[in-house]
Each structure stands twice: as C-alpha cells, then as structure tokens.
Design an enzyme around this catalytic site. Structure first.
Site, PDB file in Angstrom:
ATOM      1  N   ARG A  24       2.449  -3.156   5.982  1.00 21.72           N
ATOM      2  CA  ARG A  24       1.164  -2.635   5.497  1.00 21.72           C
ATOM      3  C   ARG A  24       0.132  -2.519   6.624  1.00 21.72           C
ATOM      4  O   ARG A  24      -1.063  -2.675   6.387  1.00 21.72           O
ATOM      5  CB  ARG A  24       0.578  -3.520   4.385  1.00 21.72           C
ATOM      6  CG  ARG A  24       1.396  -3.556   3.122  1.00 21.72           C
ATOM      7  CD  ARG A  24       1.121  -2.326   2.287  1.00 21.72           C
ATOM      8  NE  ARG A  24       1.841  -2.394   1.036  1.00 21.72           N
ATOM      9  CZ  ARG A  24       1.283  -2.724  -0.122  1.00 21.72           C
ATOM     10  NH1 ARG A  24       0.004  -2.998  -0.198  1.00 21.72           N
ATOM     11  NH2 ARG A  24       2.005  -2.756  -1.212  1.00 21.72           N
ATOM     12  N   ARG A  28      -5.971  -1.032   4.006  1.00 20.76           N
ATOM     13  CA  ARG A  28      -7.404  -1.243   3.754  1.00 20.76           C
ATOM     14  C   ARG A  28      -8.105  -2.268   4.628  1.00 20.76           C
ATOM     15  O   ARG A  28      -9.321  -2.319   4.663  1.00 20.76           O
ATOM     16  CB  ARG A  28      -7.604  -1.592   2.275  1.00 20.76           C
ATOM     17  CG  ARG A  28      -7.450  -0.377   1.386  1.00 20.76           C
ATOM     18  CD  ARG A  28      -7.281  -0.765  -0.042  1.00 20.76           C
ATOM     19  NE  ARG A  28      -6.077  -1.578  -0.166  1.00 20.76           N
ATOM     20  CZ  ARG A  28      -5.681  -2.155  -1.291  1.00 20.76           C
ATOM     21  NH1 ARG A  28      -6.407  -2.043  -2.367  1.00 20.76           N
ATOM     22  NH2 ARG A  28      -4.578  -2.861  -1.317  1.00 20.76           N
ATOM     23  N   ARG A  37     -10.060   7.011   3.411  1.00 23.78           N
ATOM     24  CA  ARG A  37      -9.939   6.858   1.959  1.00 23.78           C
ATOM     25  C   ARG A  37     -11.233   7.163   1.211  1.00 23.78           C
ATOM     26  O   ARG A  37     -11.218   7.384   0.005  1.00 23.78           O
ATOM     27  CB  ARG A  37      -9.439   5.453   1.635  1.00 23.78           C
ATOM     28  CG  ARG A  37      -7.940   5.303   1.809  1.00 23.78           C
ATOM     29  CD  ARG A  37      -7.151   5.911   0.637  1.00 23.78           C
ATOM     30  NE  ARG A  37      -7.192   5.009  -0.506  1.00 23.78           N
ATOM     31  CZ  ARG A  37      -7.944   5.192  -1.576  1.00 23.78           C
ATOM     32  NH1 ARG A  37      -8.706   6.257  -1.673  1.00 23.78           N
ATOM     33  NH2 ARG A  37      -7.926   4.322  -2.557  1.00 23.78           N
ATOM     34  N   ASP A  73       4.519   5.321   0.055  1.00 25.34           N
ATOM     35  CA  ASP A  73       4.604   4.189  -0.852  1.00 25.34           C
ATOM     36  C   ASP A  73       5.973   4.157  -1.504  1.00 25.34           C
ATOM     37  O   ASP A  73       6.578   5.206  -1.728  1.00 25.34           O
ATOM     38  CB  ASP A  73       3.513   4.275  -1.922  1.00 25.34           C
ATOM     39  CG  ASP A  73       3.380   2.953  -2.657  1.00 25.34           C
ATOM     40  OD1 ASP A  73       2.780   2.020  -2.088  1.00 25.34           O
ATOM     41  OD2 ASP A  73       3.914   2.829  -3.764  1.00 25.34           O
ATOM     42  N   TYR A 149       9.325  -2.167 -11.252  1.00 24.74           N
ATOM     43  CA  TYR A 149       8.129  -1.355 -11.508  1.00 24.74           C
ATOM     44  C   TYR A 149       8.368  -0.384 -12.666  1.00 24.74           C
ATOM     45  O   TYR A 149       7.487  -0.171 -13.505  1.00 24.74           O
ATOM     46  CB  TYR A 149       7.696  -0.605 -10.243  1.00 24.74           C
ATOM     47  CG  TYR A 149       6.950  -1.507  -9.287  1.00 24.74           C
ATOM     48  CD1 TYR A 149       5.592  -1.756  -9.457  1.00 24.74           C
ATOM     49  CD2 TYR A 149       7.608  -2.156  -8.251  1.00 24.74           C
ATOM     50  CE1 TYR A 149       4.904  -2.609  -8.605  1.00 24.74           C
ATOM     51  CE2 TYR A 149       6.933  -3.005  -7.389  1.00 24.74           C
ATOM     52  CZ  TYR A 149       5.584  -3.238  -7.572  1.00 24.74           C
ATOM     53  OH  TYR A 149       4.910  -4.094  -6.741  1.00 24.74           O
TER      54      TYR A 149
HETATM   55  O1  CP3 Z   1       3.393  -0.780   5.742  1.00 23.22           O
HETATM   56  C1  CP3 Z   1       2.702   0.255   5.877  1.00 23.22           C
HETATM   57  O2  CP3 Z   1       1.636   0.272   6.530  1.00 23.22           O
HETATM   58  C2  CP3 Z   1       3.236   1.561   5.324  1.00 23.22           C
HETATM   59  C3  CP3 Z   1       2.763   1.956   4.044  1.00 23.22           C
HETATM   60  C4  CP3 Z   1       3.164   1.206   2.775  1.00 23.22           C
HETATM   61  C5  CP3 Z   1       2.346   1.202   1.611  1.00 23.22           C
HETATM   62  N1  CP3 Z   1       3.026   0.587   0.622  1.00 23.22           N
HETATM   63  C6  CP3 Z   1       1.012   1.804   1.532  1.00 23.22           C
HETATM   64  C7  CP3 Z   1       0.109   1.424   0.424  1.00 23.22           C
HETATM   65  C8  CP3 Z   1       4.334   0.514   2.446  1.00 23.22           C
HETATM   66  C9  CP3 Z   1       5.532   0.185   3.325  1.00 23.22           C
HETATM   67  C10 CP3 Z   1       4.232   0.139   1.068  1.00 23.22           C
HETATM   68  C11 CP3 Z   1       5.306  -0.556   0.355  1.00 23.22           C
HETATM   69  C12 CP3 Z   1       5.069  -1.051  -1.000  1.00 23.22           C
HETATM   70  N2  CP3 Z   1       4.320  -0.475  -1.995  1.00 23.22           N
HETATM   71  C13 CP3 Z   1       5.692  -2.206  -1.533  1.00 23.22           C
HETATM   72  C14 CP3 Z   1       6.693  -3.080  -0.829  1.00 23.22           C
HETATM   73  C15 CP3 Z   1       6.079  -4.020   0.122  1.00 23.22           C
HETATM   74  C16 CP3 Z   1       5.211  -5.092  -0.500  1.00 23.22           C
HETATM   75  O3  CP3 Z   1       4.031  -5.120  -0.145  1.00 23.22           O
HETATM   76  O4  CP3 Z   1       5.743  -5.890  -1.261  1.00 23.22           O
HETATM   77  C17 CP3 Z   1       5.247  -2.336  -2.864  1.00 23.22           C
HETATM   78  C18 CP3 Z   1       5.638  -3.437  -3.819  1.00 23.22           C
HETATM   79  C19 CP3 Z   1       4.391  -1.232  -3.149  1.00 23.22           C
HETATM   80  C20 CP3 Z   1       3.747  -0.878  -4.426  1.00 23.22           C
HETATM   81  C21 CP3 Z   1       2.285  -0.794  -4.319  1.00 23.22           C
HETATM   82  N3  CP3 Z   1       1.587   0.213  -3.679  1.00 23.22           N
HETATM   83  C22 CP3 Z   1       1.323  -1.699  -4.839  1.00 23.22           C
HETATM   84  C23 CP3 Z   1       1.677  -2.972  -5.595  1.00 23.22           C
HETATM   85  C24 CP3 Z   1       0.064  -1.200  -4.512  1.00 23.22           C
HETATM   86  C25 CP3 Z   1      -1.272  -1.752  -4.955  1.00 23.22           C
HETATM   87  C26 CP3 Z   1      -1.595  -3.055  -4.336  1.00 23.22           C
HETATM   88  C27 CP3 Z   1      -2.137  -2.856  -2.952  1.00 23.22           C
HETATM   89  O5  CP3 Z   1      -1.766  -3.613  -2.046  1.00 23.22           O
HETATM   90  O6  CP3 Z   1      -2.973  -1.989  -2.817  1.00 23.22           O
HETATM   91  C28 CP3 Z   1       0.248  -0.014  -3.729  1.00 23.22           C
HETATM   92  C29 CP3 Z   1      -0.794   0.829  -3.118  1.00 23.22           C
HETATM   93  C30 CP3 Z   1      -0.722   1.014  -1.629  1.00 23.22           C
HETATM   94  N4  CP3 Z   1       0.412   1.274  -0.925  1.00 23.22           N
HETATM   95  C31 CP3 Z   1      -1.823   1.003  -0.717  1.00 23.22           C
HETATM   96  C32 CP3 Z   1      -1.308   1.269   0.561  1.00 23.22           C
HETATM   97  C33 CP3 Z   1      -2.075   1.405   1.846  1.00 23.22           C
HETATM   98  C34 CP3 Z   1      -3.273   0.817  -1.079  1.00 23.22           C
HETATM   99  C35 CP3 Z   1      -3.805   2.133  -1.549  1.00 23.22           C
HETATM  100  C36 CP3 Z   1      -5.276   2.326  -1.262  1.00 23.22           C
HETATM  101  O7  CP3 Z   1      -5.622   2.799  -0.180  1.00 23.22           O
HETATM  102  O8  CP3 Z   1      -6.082   2.024  -2.164  1.00 23.22           O
END
Ligand code: CP3
Length: 342
Positions: A24, A28, A37, A73, A149
């Site tokens: 990640r 943010r 964003r 994502d 999910y």
């Molecule tokens: O790692 C990186 O920088 C690459 C991008 C990436 C995102 N999500 C961007 C994202 C990666 C590799 C993921 C993987 C992901 N997404 C996982 C597996 C890894 C983990 O953290 O367990 C999971 C379970 C998700 C599902 C997901 N996407 C959730 C639960 C959420 C909301 C919670 C949160 O942390 O925001 C997202 C949204 C998301 N995915 C954001 C980002 C940058 C936030 C979106 C925003 O800008 O508001």
C-alpha cells in the site's frame, strides 16, 4: 533491464543492499496521493493509465523504495464477473453478495486480456514512466481472499458468511474458488506480458481458516494461480496474513517468495522456508512509534536476516493511512544504510 537488488533478492541471489518496498505504498498516508484523490474518485483513478502511473511513482520519488507496485485494487477483477464494487468511506461493498450455491453459477467467467485491458494499459504506461529505475510488481487477490469479499459483500470482522458458505456448501465453494483461480492466473499472466517484473498474490484472509481447511480451500487455488502465471525470470510472491501456522505448508508451494506478518518469528520462518526468499515483517503500527524505535526494530530485522541472500524488507501488512511520513523516511534510510557484510 539492469539487474535490480529486489529481483536478485527474490531469487535468493547475492546482492549488496537489502531492498525495501511497503504494501500500500501508494496511498492515503502520502500528501501527494491525497492531492490527486481530491480531484478524482478511487474508481476513476484505477481506470486512468496516466494517473495510475503518477501515483505509482510517488512513493518511489518521495522515499526511494526499491520496487514499485501497480496502482489498482484486488477487487477490480470481480466486476466483469457481474459484481458491482463500490469504494466508500467505511471500506468497499460488493453487490450482489454470493450467498447461495446458485449465485456461483451466475458469475461470469471471462478473459482478463479483454475485460481488464485498462489495467494492462496502465501497466504499460507505468513501465514507460518508471524507465527501469525500479522493477514493477503486478498483483491480484488470492482466490480465498476474493471469495471472502464476494460472500461477505464487503469487509468483515467475524467472517461468518464465508465460513457458513464453505462448511455448508463445500463443493460449490470449490467451484467458486476454481473460477477465481483461473481468472486470477490468466490475469497475472497478462500483467507479466504487459511488463510486470514480479507478481504478488494477496491472501489477506486465508489465515481465518484452520490449517486443515487452509489446505483445502486456499492453498490448492494459490497453486493453480502460480502454475498458470509461472514465467522464467519473474518471481512470484505470496503474502499471507497470520502466516505462522501455515509455514510448513507454504514451504511446499512452488513460488519464489513468502511475505510474512509481524507475528511470525523470522529465524523460524527462515528455517522452515529454507530455499525460498522471505519478505516482511515490521508491524505497520510500529511506524506510529518514536523514530528511534522504528530504527531499532528495522536494525533488528536487518541483523536477523543479514546472512540470507533472499530477504526483502517490507511491513507485515499494508501501511496505514495515518502513518507519519517522517517515520517512513527513517525506515528507508535505515535499511539503505545497513551494511549486510559489516
Ligand atoms: O500496495 C499498493 O500501493 C498498490 C495498490 C493496492 C491497493 N489495494 C490500493 C487501494 C493494493 C496492492 C491493494 C490490495 C488490497 N485491496 C488488499 C490486499 C492487501 C491488504 O491490504 O490486505 C485488500 C484486502 C484490498 C481491498 C480494499 N481496497 C479495502 C479493504 C479497501 C478499503 C480500506 C482501505 O485501506 O482503504 C480498499 C481501497 C483501497 N485500495 C485504497 C487504496 C489506495 C484506498 C482508496 C482511497 O484512496 O480512498
């Protein structure tokens, strides 16, 4: 492409400096990401190759990480199956949730080369913008994690629905996991063709299963994904949260790197996963502590793993949105100034 320490470490080959990236890393906690964003939604950002490339580069330019990860994502490949995914404040929601065996039959199988073409275009744009300064990691969700999910209809604290589904309808659960594995394997294969230098499979929720059921409902499908996308010179990384009870099973898996959480003892992991590279495992919440503690814990991890050619520094899970950027700077600086052979 020049030989990068990240790729060498992933293959357990000799290299000078321990590479570091964090899960990640484009997100943010970064002011530059929040600025993007303010102008576009997360869903739009994930469909715009130019903006995907911009945010993928931000953490590389800001901190000097040794690898970039595709900005996307894990839930996006569920959309062409017929599921609406929306990203809201409290986390993602998926509609309709898969609650009944007949819902599994309704899910579309599809060709990721066609329906995920926007992500593949994003990868080609990111590769142009990275200019081989660092390698690019592609990724997708592990089948069991994607199934949680789909069945829960979003995130969950107790995982009651997915557990009810697998225990009451094991055959249909296997059909669902098989469909997800086929799509995910093809998707990663396409990402590699588009330019990804490594791939990571995120099994964020596999650890809610007992090892017995992990062996039935998660591991075989991870194996399918990795078999489909196996490509010479491209390391395959498995991330599993709550890693420790599954280490002996993971040792048998055909992949190059296992990414472990902070509950996992690194000396034990190195012993059990002998022959594989390891990635991890700083607790993401540690970055909320004083800078001195960040430095001390990073040094402890570096010293523990110094003799192993296959170690990639990372967190035990994704970096959290409120993380102070000053501590990220301290972390990268500590890893980069560490002398493995001193
Ligand atoms: O790692 C990186 O920088 C690459 C991008 C990436 C995102 N999500 C961007 C994202 C990666 C590799 C993921 C993987 C992901 N997404 C996982 C597996 C890894 C983990 O953290 O367990 C999971 C379970 C998700 C599902 C997901 N996407 C959730 C639960 C959420 C909301 C919670 C949160 O942390 O925001 C997202 C949204 C998301 N995915 C954001 C980002 C940058 C936030 C979106 C925003 O800008 O508001």
């Amino acid at each position: 492409m020049p030989e990068h320490d990240f790729i060498k470490a992933a293959f357990g080959q000799p290299h000078d400096r321990t590479p570091i990236w964090v899960m990640r890393q484009a997100g943010r906690y970064l002011p530059a990401y929040r600025a993007v964003r303010e102008k576009v939604s997360f869903a739009e950002l994930c469909r715009n190759p130019h903006l995907m490339a911009e945010v993928t580069r931000q953490p590389i330019d800001t901190f000097g990480f040794d690898a970039a990860i595709l900005f996307s994502d894990i839930l996006l490949p569920l959309e062409p199956m017929g599921i609406k995914v929306s990203y809201e404040e409290g986390g993602p929601t998926l509609h309709p949730a898969v609650r009944d065996p007949k819902d599994v039959l309704a899910l579309n199988a599809y060709d990721p080369g066609d329906k995920m073409a926007h992500v593949l275009e994003g990868i080609r744009e990111i590769k142009r913008r990275l200019n081989d300064v660092v390698p690019l990691i592609g990724f997708c969700g592990a089948p069991f994690t994607l199934a949680t999910y789909l069945v829960e209809g979003g995130g969950s604290a107790s995982f009651t629905e997915i557990k009810k589904f697998v225990y009451n309808h094991p055959r249909e659960a296997e059909t669902l996991l098989g469909k997800l594995a086929e799509i995910s394997g093809q998707y990663l294969k396409r990402q590699i063709e588009a330019g990804a230098d490594a791939v990571q499979l995120f099994d964020t929720w596999g650890g809610i299963l007992s090892p017995e059921f992990y062996r039935r409902f998660s591991l075989p499908y991870i194996k399918t994904v990795f078999d489909i996308c196996k490509t010479r010179g491209v390391p395959r990384i498995l991330y599993l949260n709550f890693t420790r009870p599954y280490l002996a099973d993971l040792a048998e898996l055909d992949c190059e790197v296992v990414s472990v959480d902070w509950r996992t003892d690194l000396t034990e992991a190195m012993r059990i996963l002998d022959g594989k590279a390891i990635q991890g495992n700083l607790d993401p919440h540690l970055l909320f502590g004083p800078g001195e503690l960040v430095r001390a814990e990073a040094l402890r991890i570096l010293e523990t793993t110094a003799k192993k050619d296959g170690f990639i520094f990372n967190l035990g899970h994704g970096i959290l949105p409120q993380t102070p950027t000053e501590n990220v700077r301290i972390l990268v600086e500590t890893v980069h100034s560490f002398k493995r052979f001193a």
